[in-house]
Structure formats: C-alpha cells, structure tokens
Design an enzyme around this catalytic site. Sequence first.
Site, PDB file in Angstrom:
ATOM      1  N   LYS A  82       0.805  -1.162  -0.141  1.00  0.00           N
ATOM      2  CA  LYS A  82      -0.183  -0.095   0.069  1.00  0.00           C
ATOM      3  C   LYS A  82       0.752   1.312  -0.052  1.00  0.00           C
ATOM      4  O   LYS A  82       1.861   1.500   0.768  1.00  0.00           O
ATOM      5  CB  LYS A  82      -0.948   0.026   1.135  1.00  0.00           C
ATOM      6  CG  LYS A  82      -1.680   1.298   1.500  1.00  0.00           C
ATOM      7  CD  LYS A  82      -2.563   1.153   2.657  1.00  0.00           C
ATOM      8  CE  LYS A  82      -3.287   2.426   2.852  1.00  0.00           C
ATOM      9  NZ  LYS A  82      -3.955   2.662   4.219  1.00  0.00           N
ATOM     10  N   LEU A 337      -9.742  -1.723  20.301  1.00  0.00           N
ATOM     11  CA  LEU A 337     -11.116  -1.091  20.261  1.00  0.00           C
ATOM     12  C   LEU A 337     -11.577  -0.603  21.609  1.00  0.00           C
ATOM     13  O   LEU A 337     -12.328   0.100  21.980  1.00  0.00           O
ATOM     14  CB  LEU A 337     -11.976  -1.985  19.568  1.00  0.00           C
ATOM     15  CG  LEU A 337     -11.834  -2.290  18.175  1.00  0.00           C
ATOM     16  CD1 LEU A 337     -12.501  -3.429  17.727  1.00  0.00           C
ATOM     17  CD2 LEU A 337     -11.854  -1.067  17.252  1.00  0.00           C
TER      18      LEU A 337
HETATM   19  C1  LIG Z   1     -15.554  -1.232   9.990  1.00  0.00           C
HETATM   20  C2  LIG Z   1     -14.054  -1.131  10.270  1.00  0.00           C
HETATM   21  C3  LIG Z   1     -12.904  -1.296   9.554  1.00  0.00           C
HETATM   22  C4  LIG Z   1     -11.733  -1.005  10.059  1.00  0.00           C
HETATM   23  N1  LIG Z   1     -10.685  -0.862   9.129  1.00  0.00           N
HETATM   24  C5  LIG Z   1      -9.340  -0.688   9.888  1.00  0.00           C
HETATM   25  C6  LIG Z   1      -8.363  -0.603   8.941  1.00  0.00           C
HETATM   26  O1  LIG Z   1      -8.306  -0.690   7.794  1.00  0.00           O
HETATM   27  N2  LIG Z   1      -7.015  -0.335   9.523  1.00  0.00           N
HETATM   28  C7  LIG Z   1      -6.757  -0.311  10.640  1.00  0.00           C
HETATM   29  O2  LIG Z   1      -5.840  -0.139  11.249  1.00  0.00           O
HETATM   30  N3  LIG Z   1      -7.798  -0.675  11.661  1.00  0.00           N
HETATM   31  C8  LIG Z   1      -9.131  -0.822  11.122  1.00  0.00           C
HETATM   32  N4  LIG Z   1     -10.255  -0.936  11.946  1.00  0.00           N
HETATM   33  C9  LIG Z   1      -9.844  -1.075  13.581  1.00  0.00           C
HETATM   34  C10 LIG Z   1      -9.306  -2.640  13.623  1.00  0.00           C
HETATM   35  O3  LIG Z   1     -10.450  -3.618  13.028  1.00  0.00           O
HETATM   36  C11 LIG Z   1      -9.124  -2.878  15.171  1.00  0.00           C
HETATM   37  O4  LIG Z   1      -8.519  -1.848  15.791  1.00  0.00           O
HETATM   38  C12 LIG Z   1      -8.441  -4.205  15.052  1.00  0.00           C
HETATM   39  O5  LIG Z   1      -8.989  -5.021  14.855  1.00  0.00           O
HETATM   40  C13 LIG Z   1      -8.322  -4.453  16.850  1.00  0.00           C
HETATM   41  O6  LIG Z   1      -9.772  -5.094  17.257  1.00  0.00           O
HETATM   42  P1  LIG Z   1      -9.528  -5.581  18.854  1.00  0.00           P
HETATM   43  O7  LIG Z   1      -8.458  -6.761  18.820  1.00  0.00           O
HETATM   44  O8  LIG Z   1      -9.308  -4.526  19.788  1.00  0.00           O
HETATM   45  O9  LIG Z   1     -10.859  -6.259  19.015  1.00  0.00           O
HETATM   46  P2  LIG Z   1     -11.691  -7.494  18.496  1.00  0.00           P
HETATM   47  O10 LIG Z   1     -11.299  -7.876  17.223  1.00  0.00           O
HETATM   48  O11 LIG Z   1     -13.061  -7.193  18.696  1.00  0.00           O
HETATM   49  O12 LIG Z   1     -11.159  -8.567  19.561  1.00  0.00           O
HETATM   50  C14 LIG Z   1     -11.769  -8.754  20.724  1.00  0.00           C
HETATM   51  C15 LIG Z   1     -11.409  -9.858  21.440  1.00  0.00           C
HETATM   52  O13 LIG Z   1     -11.960 -10.140  22.762  1.00  0.00           O
HETATM   53  C16 LIG Z   1     -12.261 -11.500  22.883  1.00  0.00           C
HETATM   54  N5  LIG Z   1     -13.605 -11.161  24.120  1.00  0.00           N
HETATM   55  C17 LIG Z   1     -14.554 -10.344  24.220  1.00  0.00           C
HETATM   56  N6  LIG Z   1     -15.417 -10.530  25.320  1.00  0.00           N
HETATM   57  C18 LIG Z   1     -14.924 -11.572  25.673  1.00  0.00           C
HETATM   58  C19 LIG Z   1     -15.150 -12.404  26.974  1.00  0.00           C
HETATM   59  N7  LIG Z   1     -16.026 -12.044  27.618  1.00  0.00           N
HETATM   60  N8  LIG Z   1     -14.320 -13.298  27.432  1.00  0.00           N
HETATM   61  C20 LIG Z   1     -13.100 -13.722  26.462  1.00  0.00           C
HETATM   62  N9  LIG Z   1     -12.870 -12.964  25.503  1.00  0.00           N
HETATM   63  C21 LIG Z   1     -13.773 -11.908  25.156  1.00  0.00           C
HETATM   64  C22 LIG Z   1     -13.046 -11.888  21.689  1.00  0.00           C
HETATM   65  O14 LIG Z   1     -13.249 -13.156  21.678  1.00  0.00           O
HETATM   66  C23 LIG Z   1     -12.190 -11.343  20.941  1.00  0.00           C
HETATM   67  O15 LIG Z   1     -10.920 -12.385  20.769  1.00  0.00           O
HETATM   68  C24 LIG Z   1     -11.356  -1.170  11.551  1.00  0.00           C
HETATM   69  C25 LIG Z   1     -12.434  -1.096  12.379  1.00  0.00           C
HETATM   70  C26 LIG Z   1     -13.868  -1.184  11.813  1.00  0.00           C
HETATM   71  C27 LIG Z   1     -15.033  -1.091  12.778  1.00  0.00           C
END
Ligand SMILES: Cc1cc2nc3c(=O)[nH]c(=O)nc-3n(C[C@H](O)[C@H](O)[C@H](O)COP(=O)(O)OP(=O)(O)OC[C@H]3O[C@@H](n4cnc5c(N)ncnc54)[C@H](O)[C@@H]3O)c2cc1C
Length: 507
Positions: A82, A337
């Site tokens: 990219k 997030l």
């Molecule tokens: C529409 C969209 C597009 C995006 N595009 C981009 C992009 O192009 N580039 C970029 O840099 N970022 C992008 N992002 C942001 C990116 O997706 C996130 O920053 C990244 O995926 C991190 O997610 P996370 O790991 O914080 O949360 P999640 O992926 O939601 O993971 C949460 C984890 O917590 C666990 N969990 C939750 N509750 C419990 C529980 N009670 N017990 C045990 N485990 C639990 C789940 O099993 C999961 O494993 C985008 C976001 C969105 C919404």
Amino acid sequence: MTRSADHFVILGGGTAGWMAAACLSRLLFRVPGSPKRVTLVESAEIAPIGVGEATIPSIQDMLRYLNIDEADFVSATDATYKLGIRFRDWRVAGSDFFHGFGELGPTIENLPLFQHWLSEKIAGRPVPPLEALSMSAQLALNNRFAKPKQDGNSPLFMAGYAYHFDAAKVATYLRDYAEAKGVKRIEGHVAEVALAVDGSVNSLRLTDGRDITGDFFIDCSGFKGLIIEKALGSPFEDWSHWLPCDRAVALPSQSIAPLQPYTQVTARDAGWTWRIPLQSRIGNGYVYASRFCDAAQAEQTLRGALESQPLAEPRQIHFTPGRRREAWVKNCLSLGLASGFLEPLESTSIHLIFANLFRFFDHFPRDIDSAVLRQTYNDRSVREIEEIRDFLILHYWASARRDTPFWRYVTAMDIPDSLGAKLEAFRTQGKILADYYDLFKPASWMAIYDGMGFTPKAPDPLADLVPGDFSRRVLQNVTQGIRQAALAAPPHEASLAALLRRPLSPV
Ligand SMILES: Cc1cc2nc3c(=O)[nH]c(=O)nc-3n(C[C@H](O)[C@H](O)[C@H](O)COP(=O)(O)OP(=O)(O)OC[C@H]3O[C@@H](n4cnc5c(N)ncnc54)[C@H](O)[C@@H]3O)c2cc1C
C-alpha cells in the site's frame, strides 16, 4: 512496597490481543529463566471484529521489532503493498486526489518543496498537480511498486509504504509467534472481573469456574471494554458530533487485476466506501452515519459500488467514535477498540495499538502503582489520538459537497479549537502546525488541504527567501525525477512475486 508486573494477562484474541502478546513476549522473554509470564484469554463465542485490513508505514516498525521476515508475513497474510490512499468524490463529485505515504518533495532551505510549490500557486504561476511531488503517489497511480531507498540521489528516498492484509490471518500469524515464544493461551469466556479491595484487578472469572489471576491486565476485549469500562469504570468520550459515521457494512468480493497498491476511498451520500485489494480478494465496505442512512440503504450502496462478484454475505458493524477517558487505570491497560476508535479513513487503529504498546514499554513500571507513569502515558496517548481525530475531521469539514443532509451536516458543524488553530495558520500564511511527535506530518496535511481545494492567502514567509528561479528549477527537476523513477519501477504484482519468489495466485 513495590508491586512488580510479573504475570501479564491479556483479555482478547483479536489484532490488539495478539499484537500485545507478540510484542510482550519479545520484550519480556529475552533473558532465559525470566520470571515474567504472559497469558492470553480469548472466547470462542465472540469472534474478533475481523476487519482492519489497511495499514500505514509504521506497521514496518512492528515487523522489525518482532524480527519478522517480510516475505513470510506477506505470504501468510494475503498481503499487498500500500502506497497511500486515493480519495474520490471528496471535495466535490468527480474530484480525485491522492494522499501518498512519505514526503512531498525534498526540503530546500529549511522548507519542504511543497511550500515553494504553494508559493508559485498563490502567485498564479502554473504548477503541476501536487501529486507530482509524491513519489508514492506516482508509483501508485501507475500501479507500480518500489521500496524506498536510503540513497538521496534517487527520488525513491521520498517514498513510503505499508500493507493491506487479511486481519484474521494476521491474528493467527501473531498468535503462532507469541505461542512459540512462550505465551500461554486459554480459551474461555470471561463472566466476571474480580477486583481487590484497593479497586485493582485481581482475576478474570471464566464461565467454567476457572479464575485467571495476574499482576497486570491488558484489556483487548473490543468495543465493550470488559475490564477498563465494565469493571474499572473508565468512561468513554463520544466524538460522534464530529465524526458522525457510526456503522459499517463490509463485503469481500473477487479479486480483479491489476492489484492496485493503494486503498481507494470514495465519498458517498452518508459516508464513504473503501476498496482494499488483497492478493486473493478485494475488501469492500461502506462506513456510514446511521442518522442519515439505514442498514438496507447502506447495503444497497455498497453492492452498487462492487466491481466484482461478492464472496460472502454483507456484515453490519456498529461502533462509536471516541476515546477512553483514561486508557490505563490501576493495573489495567486497554488497547485496540477497548481504548478508543476512530473510523478507518486513514487506517490508524492498528497503528495506535502498536504505538500505545510502545508507549507502555517506555512507561513500563517497576511499581504497578506508580501514578506518574500512568498519568504521563494517558496524557501522551490522548495527544496522539486527538491529533488524528482533527486530521479526520478535516476530511469532512473541508469538503465543498453540500448535496446530501450528511454532507451539509459535516461541512457546517463546529470543529475542535485545536483544528481551528491549524486551519487559521494554514489559510492565512501557509503554515502547517504539526509537532514532531504527531502521526501525520506536514506532507499529509498538505495533501488533504490541497485535495479539498484550500489555498492559503499568503505563502510561508520562508518561501520568499529563496529565489523563485531556483525553486522553480528544483520543482521541475524533482517532478521529472519522480516521474522517471515511477515509470522505471516494476508493476505491483511483479514486485510482490519477486518478494514471495513465486507467481501470485491467478486473480
Ligand atoms: C469497519 C471497520 C474497519 C476497520 N478498518 C481498519 C483498517 O483498515 N485499518 C486499521 O488499522 N484498523 C481498522 N479498523 C480497526 C481494527 O479492526 C481494530 O483496531 C483491530 O481489529 C483491533 O481490534 P481488537 O483486537 O481491539 O478487538 P476485537 O477484534 O473485537 O477482539 C476482541 C477480542 O476479545 C475477546 N472477548 C470479548 N469478550 C470476551 C469475554 N467475555 N471473554 C473472553 N474473551 C472475550 C473476543 O473473543 C476477541 O478475541 C477497523 C474497524 C472497523 C470497525
């Protein structure tokens, strides 16, 4: 008594959780026999969000830190290169501009070349499009790719690059890395967060009765912020009055040649659509404001934007833009997030995970209860996300579109004072107020100002100090050199195939 962080417990196995696990394992397990331990708990019942496919050049810092071989990573994650983001229909319908990674020309006499370009433009003299000063944009728009070179004699020193990748495959890749280094994974669903009498986190209670104790907890549980918000009560500051998009619908489609080495974002009636080419499919999505568009309309718009056959059913995602008031509370750091979210227009979320992890390493406490480290970390991470927020708001507020209620709202809304000050400095005297620690450098701000049709009343005064003939000659030589270097570079697919030492799967 000092409390040291020996056992880290990470809640969540999405991109944030596994990135934290991988980086912590690299940091903590360097010395054989280290007393440190890292445990990651993830639920099989809640899938990670799975989007997050576009990155910015800082992703390479992570690969370097983890000593990950680029070819191995690109192969395992379906990645493409990219070089930046192409913005279509943002200023007005039919407009098209590029925000390329890297510089907009070299610096001459203490000033980036684009300031001399701006000075010429303000004086009414003919200038090439701003993109002609961006090595990355010229490569991208010709569907070519070459890596930046340190050699100052080649215009490639001004380029920058990142990746598009499959988020689920990245999480698996980082999981393999972390587990191989000694991170312990527990599959289980957290039902309750048990607190100690001083209000810090004691353990995570799973639905099957197990109790996961630890010294320091990293909340990567996604939007719900299971520890940081539900247990520790750190409030979420909602920024939807500035960034009204709060939904996305995502739908992958079949790959089509050529593989473009850039993300394309197209303004739509109530938001914008993304197009992200991976090796084997295209990621598509519509980020929209539910106040101005319902889910069915959004899906229809996205389907209408597809250039190839869909590969799955569309998936609707809800979010609230904003940040956690305090991302680090007591013995819990929230990442990903759980710590805040800004819509993915400039692909900043994955960067923030990594940047905040490194900020945490800089503030790694000998004593978990050290308030000064926590406070400094929180202040600095707020500064970074607020600067990104302002940059994103500019993309909407500066548009000349007034054709739908959404665009009329975002172009008329109040903006943060911090952005107001930046705009005034640019509009009156061409100054771009960016600090050295800001994620978006002056070249990025310039790309958006110009793409939105903003020209200052007067140029940066330092541009007056360089003889016009000289800066015009440099401009001409630089744009010519960039163009030649872009056309001499191999096509994107050929660069990927060379990296992987195999042909790409047919698209
Ligand atoms: C529409 C969209 C597009 C995006 N595009 C981009 C992009 O192009 N580039 C970029 O840099 N970022 C992008 N992002 C942001 C990116 O997706 C996130 O920053 C990244 O995926 C991190 O997610 P996370 O790991 O914080 O949360 P999640 O992926 O939601 O993971 C949460 C984890 O917590 C666990 N969990 C939750 N509750 C419990 C529980 N009670 N017990 C045990 N485990 C639990 C789940 O099993 C999961 O494993 C985008 C976001 C969105 C919404």
